[in-house]
Design a protein around this motif. Structure first.
Motif, mmCIF file in Angstrom:
data_model
loop_
_atom_site.group_PDB
_atom_site.id
_atom_site.type_symbol
_atom_site.label_atom_id
_atom_site.label_comp_id
_atom_site.label_asym_id
_atom_site.label_seq_id
_atom_site.Cartn_x
_atom_site.Cartn_y
_atom_site.Cartn_z
ATOM 1 N N TRP A 78 -10.592 8.323 -3.857
ATOM 2 C CA TRP A 78 -11.017 6.942 -4.032
ATOM 3 C C TRP A 78 -9.992 6.209 -4.884
ATOM 4 O O TRP A 78 -9.124 6.829 -5.496
ATOM 5 C CB TRP A 78 -12.396 6.885 -4.715
ATOM 6 N N ASN A 79 -10.100 4.884 -4.904
ATOM 7 C CA ASN A 79 -9.151 4.070 -5.664
ATOM 8 C C ASN A 79 -9.929 3.226 -6.663
ATOM 9 O O ASN A 79 -10.829 2.460 -6.280
ATOM 10 C CB ASN A 79 -8.346 3.171 -4.716
ATOM 11 N N ALA A 80 -9.602 3.385 -7.940
ATOM 12 C CA ALA A 80 -10.311 2.648 -8.989
ATOM 13 C C ALA A 80 -10.022 1.151 -8.885
ATOM 14 O O ALA A 80 -8.970 0.726 -8.397
ATOM 15 C CB ALA A 80 -9.883 3.170 -10.358
ATOM 16 N N LEU A 81 -10.962 0.348 -9.361
ATOM 17 C CA LEU A 81 -10.776 -1.097 -9.350
ATOM 18 C C LEU A 81 -9.606 -1.478 -10.259
ATOM 19 O O LEU A 81 -9.513 -1.024 -11.401
ATOM 20 C CB LEU A 81 -12.055 -1.788 -9.821
ATOM 21 N N HIS A 82 -8.722 -2.336 -9.735
ATOM 22 C CA HIS A 82 -7.515 -2.683 -10.465
ATOM 23 C C HIS A 82 -6.923 -3.976 -9.920
ATOM 24 O O HIS A 82 -7.422 -4.543 -8.952
ATOM 25 C CB HIS A 82 -6.475 -1.560 -10.332
ATOM 26 N N ARG A 83 -5.824 -4.423 -10.536
ATOM 27 C CA ARG A 83 -5.048 -5.556 -10.043
ATOM 28 C C ARG A 83 -3.584 -5.138 -9.974
ATOM 29 O O ARG A 83 -3.128 -4.338 -10.794
ATOM 30 C CB ARG A 83 -5.223 -6.781 -10.942
ATOM 31 N N ASP A 84 -2.841 -5.677 -8.997
ATOM 32 C CA ASP A 84 -1.442 -5.286 -8.774
ATOM 33 C C ASP A 84 -0.495 -6.365 -9.301
ATOM 34 O O ASP A 84 -0.153 -7.309 -8.588
ATOM 35 C CB ASP A 84 -1.178 -5.056 -7.280
ATOM 36 N N ILE A 85 -0.109 -6.224 -10.561
ATOM 37 C CA ILE A 85 0.820 -7.172 -11.181
ATOM 38 C C ILE A 85 1.966 -6.366 -11.775
ATOM 39 O O ILE A 85 1.750 -5.497 -12.609
ATOM 40 C CB ILE A 85 0.115 -8.000 -12.266
ATOM 41 N N PHE A 86 3.177 -6.663 -11.332
ATOM 42 C CA PHE A 86 4.326 -5.832 -11.705
ATOM 43 C C PHE A 86 5.352 -6.562 -12.557
ATOM 44 O O PHE A 86 6.446 -6.071 -12.772
ATOM 45 C CB PHE A 86 5.006 -5.303 -10.437
ATOM 46 N N GLY A 87 5.039 -7.749 -13.029
ATOM 47 C CA GLY A 87 5.972 -8.523 -13.827
ATOM 48 C C GLY A 87 5.464 -9.948 -13.966
ATOM 49 O O GLY A 87 4.344 -10.277 -13.563
ATOM 50 N N GLU A 88 6.291 -10.825 -14.514
ATOM 51 C CA GLU A 88 5.884 -12.206 -14.724
ATOM 52 C C GLU A 88 5.859 -13.006 -13.430
ATOM 53 O O GLU A 88 5.101 -13.963 -13.299
ATOM 54 C CB GLU A 88 6.820 -12.886 -15.736
ATOM 55 N N LYS A 89 6.702 -12.629 -12.466
ATOM 56 C CA LYS A 89 6.741 -13.325 -11.181
ATOM 57 C C LYS A 89 5.706 -12.697 -10.255
ATOM 58 O O LYS A 89 5.839 -11.527 -9.872
ATOM 59 C CB LYS A 89 8.138 -13.241 -10.571
ATOM 60 N N VAL A 90 4.677 -13.473 -9.904
ATOM 61 C CA VAL A 90 3.547 -12.929 -9.146
ATOM 62 C C VAL A 90 3.216 -13.840 -7.973
ATOM 63 O O VAL A 90 3.149 -15.065 -8.126
ATOM 64 C CB VAL A 90 2.300 -12.786 -10.048
ATOM 65 N N PHE A 91 3.014 -13.238 -6.801
ATOM 66 C CA PHE A 91 2.454 -13.963 -5.669
ATOM 67 C C PHE A 91 0.968 -13.612 -5.614
ATOM 68 O O PHE A 91 0.604 -12.433 -5.686
ATOM 69 C CB PHE A 91 3.150 -13.581 -4.364
ATOM 70 N N PRO A 92 0.068 -14.600 -5.484
ATOM 71 C CA PRO A 92 -1.357 -14.345 -5.720
ATOM 72 C C PRO A 92 -2.134 -13.731 -4.561
ATOM 73 O O PRO A 92 -3.344 -13.519 -4.695
ATOM 74 C CB PRO A 92 -1.903 -15.751 -6.026
ATOM 75 N N LEU A 93 -1.467 -13.420 -3.451
ATOM 76 C CA LEU A 93 -2.153 -12.818 -2.307
ATOM 77 C C LEU A 93 -1.362 -11.631 -1.797
ATOM 78 O O LEU A 93 -0.129 -11.604 -1.904
ATOM 79 C CB LEU A 93 -2.326 -13.846 -1.180
ATOM 80 N N GLN A 94 -2.053 -10.650 -1.253
ATOM 81 C CA GLN A 94 -1.398 -9.512 -0.636
ATOM 82 C C GLN A 94 -2.204 -9.052 0.568
ATOM 83 O O GLN A 94 -3.306 -9.549 0.815
ATOM 84 C CB GLN A 94 -1.198 -8.382 -1.632
ATOM 85 N N VAL A 95 -1.644 -8.108 1.325
ATOM 86 C CA VAL A 95 -2.270 -7.658 2.569
ATOM 87 C C VAL A 95 -2.271 -6.137 2.606
ATOM 88 O O VAL A 95 -1.270 -5.499 2.262
ATOM 89 C CB VAL A 95 -1.535 -8.213 3.805
ATOM 90 N N VAL A 96 -3.396 -5.553 3.024
ATOM 91 C CA VAL A 96 -3.485 -4.110 3.229
ATOM 92 C C VAL A 96 -3.850 -3.870 4.687
ATOM 93 O O VAL A 96 -4.625 -4.625 5.276
ATOM 94 C CB VAL A 96 -4.518 -3.467 2.278
ATOM 95 N N ILE A 97 -3.256 -2.835 5.292
ATOM 96 C CA ILE A 97 -3.499 -2.494 6.690
ATOM 97 C C ILE A 97 -3.980 -1.054 6.769
ATOM 98 O O ILE A 97 -3.335 -0.143 6.232
ATOM 99 C CB ILE A 97 -2.216 -2.663 7.531
#
Length: 245
Positions: free
Chosen positions: A145-164
């Motif tokens: 399973w995958n724990a609840l989290h957010r994907d932020i890797f630095g100061e430059k962030v795009f607010p949407l992502q896609v999973v397939i």
């Protein structure tokens, strides 16, 4: 591959991405923080991508989720060069997601710094020291399973992502629903669960989304994860639209 073949390949992904009802996608992402997309990959392409998991030379790093207490399972960050299918999908999805991102930041009074193309945006990330590619290939076995989290890797962030989802629910695995939990202002959290069909995408918020309150627009924090795999194996492709520091 010749220039003509490359153009034909790009056209395939452009048509698949364009097949989405983007007005409806925008409305659903606004309402729930996520929305299903049409089939972006064929079953054969899904199998080819899932099979890349064993080719360690393709990846810059591997994360054991249990070791880091992120849940249970394994994911790998692709290195350069990215597989063509990953690059093409990122290129085609970015301009479709861009109007949503800009509108969200306008409502929140934030500076929407993203240019019109992904190449330009990634150059901005690189100039800020975020140079590591972020597309990932995840593998979950029974019980993972995958724990609840957010994907932020630095100061430059795009607010949407896609999973397939690269596997077929009900055939290759049971369980493994995509989870989204929104921490609403002065209210109980709200959860959303989505079972993603094979080859289909799900667009979702990276860290928060705008919600209307009595004081105007505010940012509602959102986390995502994956429910336990009850049987089988599940592979997913994650497309993040900013590079990592």
């Amino acid at each position: 591959m010749t220039t003509t073949e490359q153009r034909a390949t790009a056209d395939v992904y452009a048509r698949r991405v364009a097949a989405a009802d983007w007005e409806a996608v925008t409305e659903e992402v606004d309402a729930y923080g996520c929305a299903l997309l049409p089939q972006l990959l064929t079953p054969r392409q899904c199998a080819e991508l899932a099979g890349m998991h064993e080719d360690t030379e393709r990846f810059r790093s591997t994360v054991d989720m249990r070791r880091h207490r992120f849940g249970s399972g394994e994911y790998r960050y692709f290195g350069h060069p990215l597989p063509e299918v990953v690059q093409r999908l990122r290129d085609e999805l970015y301009p479709r997601l861009l109007p949503i991102a800009r509108d969200w930041y306008r409502r929140l009074g934030r500076d929407a710094e993203w240019p019109d193309t992904l190449d330009e945006w990634l150059r901005i990330c690189h100039d800020a020291g975020q140079v590591r590619p972020t597309p990932i290939l995840l593998r979950y076995e029974t019980g993972d399973w995958n724990a609840l989290h957010r994907d932020i890797f630095g100061e430059k962030v795009f607010p949407l992502q896609v999973v397939i989802n690269l596997n077929a629910p009900g055939e290759d695995h049971t369980g493994g629903e995509f989870l989204l939990v929104e921490q609403r202002p002065r209210a109980q959290s709200r959860g959303t669960a989505t079972l993603i069909p094979q080859g289909h995408g799900l667009v979702f918020t990276t860290r928060d989304r705008p919600v209307m309150s009595r004081r105007g627009w505010s940012a509602s924090p959102v986390r995502h994860g994956v429910s336990a795999i009850r049987s089988g194996r599940r592979h997913t492709l994650g497309l993040v639209f900013h590079d990592a520091a």
